[in-house]
Motif scaffolding. Structure first.
Motif, PDB file in Angstrom:
ATOM      1  N   ALA A 107       0.833  -1.202   0.000  1.00 20.97           N
ATOM      2  CA  ALA A 107       0.000   0.000   0.000  1.00 20.97           C
ATOM      3  C   ALA A 107       0.870   1.254   0.000  1.00 20.97           C
ATOM      4  O   ALA A 107       0.576   2.229  -0.708  1.00 20.97           O
ATOM      5  N   TRP A 108       1.939   1.239   0.806  1.00 22.41           N
ATOM      6  CA  TRP A 108       2.881   2.367   0.837  1.00 22.41           C
ATOM      7  C   TRP A 108       3.472   2.591  -0.547  1.00 22.41           C
ATOM      8  O   TRP A 108       3.544   3.730  -1.029  1.00 22.41           O
ATOM      9  N   ALA A 109       3.896   1.511  -1.199  1.00 25.47           N
ATOM     10  CA  ALA A 109       4.488   1.624  -2.527  1.00 25.47           C
ATOM     11  C   ALA A 109       3.497   2.216  -3.520  1.00 25.47           C
ATOM     12  O   ALA A 109       3.859   3.072  -4.343  1.00 25.47           O
ATOM     13  N   ASP A 110       2.253   1.773  -3.450  1.00 24.52           N
ATOM     14  CA  ASP A 110       1.236   2.290  -4.368  1.00 24.52           C
ATOM     15  C   ASP A 110       0.998   3.784  -4.155  1.00 24.52           C
ATOM     16  O   ASP A 110       0.681   4.509  -5.102  1.00 24.52           O
ATOM     17  N   LEU A 111       1.158   4.245  -2.920  1.00 28.55           N
ATOM     18  CA  LEU A 111       0.921   5.654  -2.613  1.00 28.55           C
ATOM     19  C   LEU A 111       2.096   6.549  -3.011  1.00 28.55           C
ATOM     20  O   LEU A 111       1.903   7.705  -3.386  1.00 28.55           O
ATOM     21  N   VAL A 112       3.331   6.037  -2.918  1.00 29.13           N
ATOM     22  CA  VAL A 112       4.488   6.892  -3.210  1.00 29.13           C
ATOM     23  C   VAL A 112       4.899   6.858  -4.683  1.00 29.13           C
ATOM     24  O   VAL A 112       5.690   7.706  -5.120  1.00 29.13           O
ATOM     25  N   ALA A 113       4.382   5.907  -5.453  1.00 21.34           N
ATOM     26  CA  ALA A 113       4.696   5.854  -6.884  1.00 21.34           C
ATOM     27  C   ALA A 113       3.792   6.849  -7.607  1.00 21.34           C
ATOM     28  O   ALA A 113       2.644   6.541  -7.930  1.00 21.34           O
ATOM     29  N   ARG A 114       4.300   8.044  -7.832  1.00 21.89           N
ATOM     30  CA  ARG A 114       3.492   9.101  -8.465  1.00 21.89           C
ATOM     31  C   ARG A 114       4.233   9.633  -9.685  1.00 21.89           C
ATOM     32  O   ARG A 114       5.316  10.228  -9.554  1.00 21.89           O
ATOM     33  N   THR A 115       3.632   9.422 -10.849  1.00 19.75           N
ATOM     34  CA  THR A 115       4.273   9.883 -12.070  1.00 19.75           C
ATOM     35  C   THR A 115       4.451  11.401 -12.054  1.00 19.75           C
ATOM     36  O   THR A 115       3.561  12.146 -11.623  1.00 19.75           O
ATOM     37  N   GLY A 116       5.627  11.847 -12.474  1.00 19.75           N
ATOM     38  CA  GLY A 116       5.947  13.267 -12.471  1.00 19.75           C
ATOM     39  C   GLY A 116       6.530  13.738 -11.164  1.00 19.75           C
ATOM     40  O   GLY A 116       7.034  14.873 -11.085  1.00 19.75           O
ATOM     41  N   THR A 117       6.479  12.907 -10.129  1.00 20.51           N
ATOM     42  CA  THR A 117       6.990  13.300  -8.820  1.00 20.51           C
ATOM     43  C   THR A 117       8.095  12.362  -8.341  1.00 20.51           C
ATOM     44  O   THR A 117       9.193  12.814  -8.011  1.00 20.51           O
ATOM     45  N   GLY A 128      13.390   6.945 -12.712  1.00 16.72           N
ATOM     46  CA  GLY A 128      13.198   7.292 -11.306  1.00 16.72           C
ATOM     47  C   GLY A 128      13.718   8.677 -10.999  1.00 16.72           C
ATOM     48  O   GLY A 128      14.754   9.092 -11.532  1.00 16.72           O
ATOM     49  N   LEU A 129      13.021   9.395 -10.144  1.00 10.79           N
ATOM     50  CA  LEU A 129      13.385  10.772  -9.806  1.00 10.79           C
ATOM     51  C   LEU A 129      13.964  10.913  -8.404  1.00 10.79           C
ATOM     52  O   LEU A 129      14.309  12.018  -7.991  1.00 10.79           O
ATOM     53  N   LEU A 130      14.085   9.805  -7.678  1.00  9.13           N
ATOM     54  CA  LEU A 130      14.616   9.870  -6.310  1.00  9.13           C
ATOM     55  C   LEU A 130      16.059   9.347  -6.291  1.00  9.13           C
ATOM     56  O   LEU A 130      16.417   8.482  -5.495  1.00  9.13           O
ATOM     57  N   GLY A 165      14.376   5.249  -8.712  1.00  8.65           N
ATOM     58  CA  GLY A 165      15.689   5.865  -8.835  1.00  8.65           C
ATOM     59  C   GLY A 165      16.645   5.523  -7.715  1.00  8.65           C
ATOM     60  O   GLY A 165      17.786   5.998  -7.691  1.00  8.65           O
ATOM     61  N   ILE A 166      16.207   4.683  -6.766  1.00  7.83           N
ATOM     62  CA  ILE A 166      17.048   4.302  -5.626  1.00  7.83           C
ATOM     63  C   ILE A 166      17.678   2.955  -5.953  1.00  7.83           C
ATOM     64  O   ILE A 166      17.070   1.896  -5.750  1.00  7.83           O
ATOM     65  N   THR A 167      18.883   3.003  -6.493  1.00  9.49           N
ATOM     66  CA  THR A 167      19.523   1.789  -6.987  1.00  9.49           C
ATOM     67  C   THR A 167      20.636   1.281  -6.081  1.00  9.49           C
ATOM     68  O   THR A 167      21.112   0.155  -6.265  1.00  9.49           O
ATOM     69  N   ASP A 168      21.070   2.081  -5.125  1.00  6.31           N
ATOM     70  CA  ASP A 168      22.113   1.663  -4.181  1.00  6.31           C
ATOM     71  C   ASP A 168      21.413   1.016  -2.990  1.00  6.31           C
ATOM     72  O   ASP A 168      20.965   1.700  -2.062  1.00  6.31           O
ATOM     73  N   VAL A 169      21.290  -0.307  -3.022  1.00  2.96           N
ATOM     74  CA  VAL A 169      20.494  -1.040  -2.031  1.00  2.96           C
ATOM     75  C   VAL A 169      21.328  -2.139  -1.387  1.00  2.96           C
ATOM     76  O   VAL A 169      21.940  -2.953  -2.084  1.00  2.96           O
ATOM     77  N   GLU A 170      21.364  -2.143  -0.062  1.00  5.42           N
ATOM     78  CA  GLU A 170      22.027  -3.204   0.709  1.00  5.42           C
ATOM     79  C   GLU A 170      20.944  -4.050   1.381  1.00  5.42           C
ATOM     80  O   GLU A 170      19.954  -3.517   1.896  1.00  5.42           O
ATOM     81  N   LEU A 171      21.151  -5.362   1.375  1.00  6.76           N
ATOM     82  CA  LEU A 171      20.158  -6.275   1.945  1.00  6.76           C
ATOM     83  C   LEU A 171      20.751  -7.057   3.111  1.00  6.76           C
ATOM     84  O   LEU A 171      21.832  -7.634   2.992  1.00  6.76           O
TER      85      LEU A 171
END
Length: 198
Positions: A107-117, A128-130, A165-171
């Motif tokens: 649900a969080w992902a669906d809310l923050v995925a906003r085209t143009g933002t 990606g813009l982030l 746009g967040i591609t530097d990810v550590e797991l």
């Protein structure tokens, strides 16, 4: 000063949740090292809304053009997006539920995925813009091996962050913790979390 956004999605309390324990270790280490401020978003603390047709339309309408009803519907997404935009580092602590993400995290992902933002469409595909942010994923699983063919959690979340746009990810993962040797796996994951954040 840098800012850490700490997102948690486990239904368990801080004292019971392995993913929260891992995430908190990462956040504490990073904050101590950098002096960063921490914004915490517990996705289970309030009823995060699911996207409806009305909410979707409100989220895509420019803020200046929204009706009062649309402004109210878009408010939570505006807040969640602002948290992401303000963060230099994102730490997401989540369990795997039924091979995938908890409903609140989706649900969080669906809310923050906003085209143009947070992303935009270009002639060569979505962008990606982030950018310029780092993410840490602290994932716990009772039985699903993280990185396996039945793990639809870590692969989805890593892809989704990259889409923004967040591609530097550590797991950091504690998986198979309900089976034999579970405590040792949790301890090893905690050590990894502390080492990553040091």
């Amino acid at each position: 000063m840098s800012n850490i956004l700490y997102i948690t999605a486990s239904i368990r309390s801080d004292s019971e949740s392995v993913s929260r324990s891992l995430g908190q270790r990462i956040v504490d280490g990073l904050a101590t090292k950098s002096g960063a401020s921490v914004t915490t978003r517990d996705l289970t603390a309030k009823n995060l809304p699911y996207v409806s047709a009305e909410r979707f339309a409100a989220n895509l309408t420019p803020a200046a053009d929204r009706t009062p009803e649309q402004a109210e519907l878009a408010a939570i997404a505006d807040t969640l997006i602002a948290e992401l935009q303000a963060a230099d580092t994102i730490v997401i602590a989540s369990p795997v539920y039924n091979f995938g993400p908890p409903a609140t995290l989706k649900a969080w992902a669906d809310l923050v995925a906003r085209t143009g933002t947070t992303f935009r469409y270009t002639a060569t595909g979505p962008e990606g813009l982030l950018t310029g942010k780092k993410a840490y994923l602290a994932i716990a699983s009772g039985g699903t091996p993280i990185g396996s063919n039945i793990d639809f959690m870590s692969r989805w979340l890593t892809f989704f962050l990259g889409f923004l746009g967040i591609t530097d990810v550590e797991l950091v993962a504690a998986d198979g913790i309900m089976g034999i040797g579970g405590e040792a796996k949790i301890a090893a994951a905690r050590e990894t979390a502390e080492r990553l954040a040091a």
